[in-house]
Scaffold this motif. Structure first.
Motif, PDB file in Angstrom:
ATOM      1  N   TRP A   1       0.483  -6.686 -13.066  1.00  0.00           N
ATOM      2  CA  TRP A   1       0.104  -7.311 -11.804  1.00  0.00           C
ATOM      3  C   TRP A   1       0.713  -8.706 -11.696  1.00  0.00           C
ATOM      4  O   TRP A   1       1.130  -9.116 -10.609  1.00  0.00           O
ATOM      5  CB  TRP A   1      -1.405  -7.376 -11.622  1.00  0.00           C
ATOM      6  CG  TRP A   1      -1.713  -8.016 -10.303  1.00  0.00           C
ATOM      7  CD1 TRP A   1      -2.256  -9.236 -10.091  1.00  0.00           C
ATOM      8  CD2 TRP A   1      -1.426  -7.480  -9.015  1.00  0.00           C
ATOM      9  NE1 TRP A   1      -2.330  -9.492  -8.743  1.00  0.00           N
ATOM     10  CE2 TRP A   1      -1.822  -8.429  -8.054  1.00  0.00           C
ATOM     11  CE3 TRP A   1      -0.850  -6.278  -8.566  1.00  0.00           C
ATOM     12  CZ2 TRP A   1      -1.676  -8.224  -6.687  1.00  0.00           C
ATOM     13  CZ3 TRP A   1      -0.708  -6.079  -7.197  1.00  0.00           C
ATOM     14  CH2 TRP A   1      -1.117  -7.037  -6.282  1.00  0.00           C
TER      15      TRP A   1
ATOM     16  N   ILE B   1       2.461  -7.965  -0.196  1.00  0.00           N
ATOM     17  CA  ILE B   1       1.231  -7.625  -0.919  1.00  0.00           C
ATOM     18  C   ILE B   1       0.924  -6.136  -0.776  1.00  0.00           C
ATOM     19  O   ILE B   1       0.461  -5.503  -1.729  1.00  0.00           O
ATOM     20  CB  ILE B   1       0.037  -8.489  -0.448  1.00  0.00           C
ATOM     21  CG1 ILE B   1      -1.214  -8.213  -1.275  1.00  0.00           C
ATOM     22  CG2 ILE B   1      -0.252  -8.278   1.008  1.00  0.00           C
ATOM     23  CD1 ILE B   1      -1.195  -8.762  -2.660  1.00  0.00           C
ATOM     24  N   THR B   2       1.229  -5.569   0.374  1.00  0.00           N
ATOM     25  CA  THR B   2       0.995  -4.136   0.599  1.00  0.00           C
ATOM     26  C   THR B   2       1.855  -3.290  -0.327  1.00  0.00           C
ATOM     27  O   THR B   2       1.362  -2.349  -0.953  1.00  0.00           O
ATOM     28  CB  THR B   2       1.287  -3.772   2.068  1.00  0.00           C
ATOM     29  OG1 THR B   2       0.478  -4.599   2.906  1.00  0.00           O
ATOM     30  CG2 THR B   2       1.009  -2.318   2.343  1.00  0.00           C
TER      31      THR B   2
ATOM     32  N   SER C   1       0.667  -3.701  -3.969  1.00  0.00           N
ATOM     33  CA  SER C   1      -0.565  -2.937  -4.194  1.00  0.00           C
ATOM     34  C   SER C   1      -0.284  -1.450  -4.311  1.00  0.00           C
ATOM     35  O   SER C   1      -0.859  -0.759  -5.161  1.00  0.00           O
ATOM     36  CB  SER C   1      -1.557  -3.188  -3.059  1.00  0.00           C
ATOM     37  OG  SER C   1      -1.937  -4.531  -3.037  1.00  0.00           O
ATOM     38  N   LYS C   2       0.618  -0.963  -3.477  1.00  0.00           N
ATOM     39  CA  LYS C   2       0.989   0.453  -3.506  1.00  0.00           C
ATOM     40  C   LYS C   2       1.643   0.812  -4.849  1.00  0.00           C
ATOM     41  O   LYS C   2       1.310   1.819  -5.471  1.00  0.00           O
ATOM     42  CB  LYS C   2       1.955   0.737  -2.354  1.00  0.00           C
ATOM     43  CG  LYS C   2       2.317   2.159  -2.167  1.00  0.00           C
ATOM     44  CD  LYS C   2       3.232   2.287  -0.944  1.00  0.00           C
ATOM     45  CE  LYS C   2       3.667   3.700  -0.700  1.00  0.00           C
ATOM     46  NZ  LYS C   2       4.557   3.811   0.457  1.00  0.00           N
TER      47      LYS C   2
ATOM     48  N   ALA D   1      -0.876   0.664  -7.751  1.00  0.00           N
ATOM     49  CA  ALA D   1      -1.781   1.818  -7.743  1.00  0.00           C
ATOM     50  C   ALA D   1      -1.198   3.014  -8.492  1.00  0.00           C
ATOM     51  O   ALA D   1      -1.940   3.908  -8.926  1.00  0.00           O
ATOM     52  CB  ALA D   1      -2.117   2.212  -6.304  1.00  0.00           C
TER      53      ALA D   1
END
Length: 65
Positions: A20, A34-35, A38-39, A42
């Motif tokens: 991270w 950020i999207t 995050s993807k 995940a």
């Protein structure tokens, strides 16, 4: 997908935090959103046993000293 295996939960947690941090630096430098970070994050999971490796195409062993 990425699967991290370590001997204990502390090692798995450390590896996930490290991943991270890499994404966080890229976000800060505006190289990734950020999207998207995050993807991608995940898709990373960790374990202390070999579950989830049955259909693995590639395994990289890293030993930290």
């Amino acid at each position: 997908k990425v699967r991290i295996k370590d001997m204990n939960e502390k090692g798995v947690s450390h590896a996930l935090r490290y991943c991270w941090e890499i994404y966080r630096k890229r976000i800060k430098r505006k190289r990734i959103t950020i999207t998207e970070a995050s993807k991608r994050f995940a898709a990373i999971s960790g374990t202390t046993d070999y579950r989830g490796f049955k259909r693995t195409d590639l395994v990289i062993e890293a030993v930290f000293e």
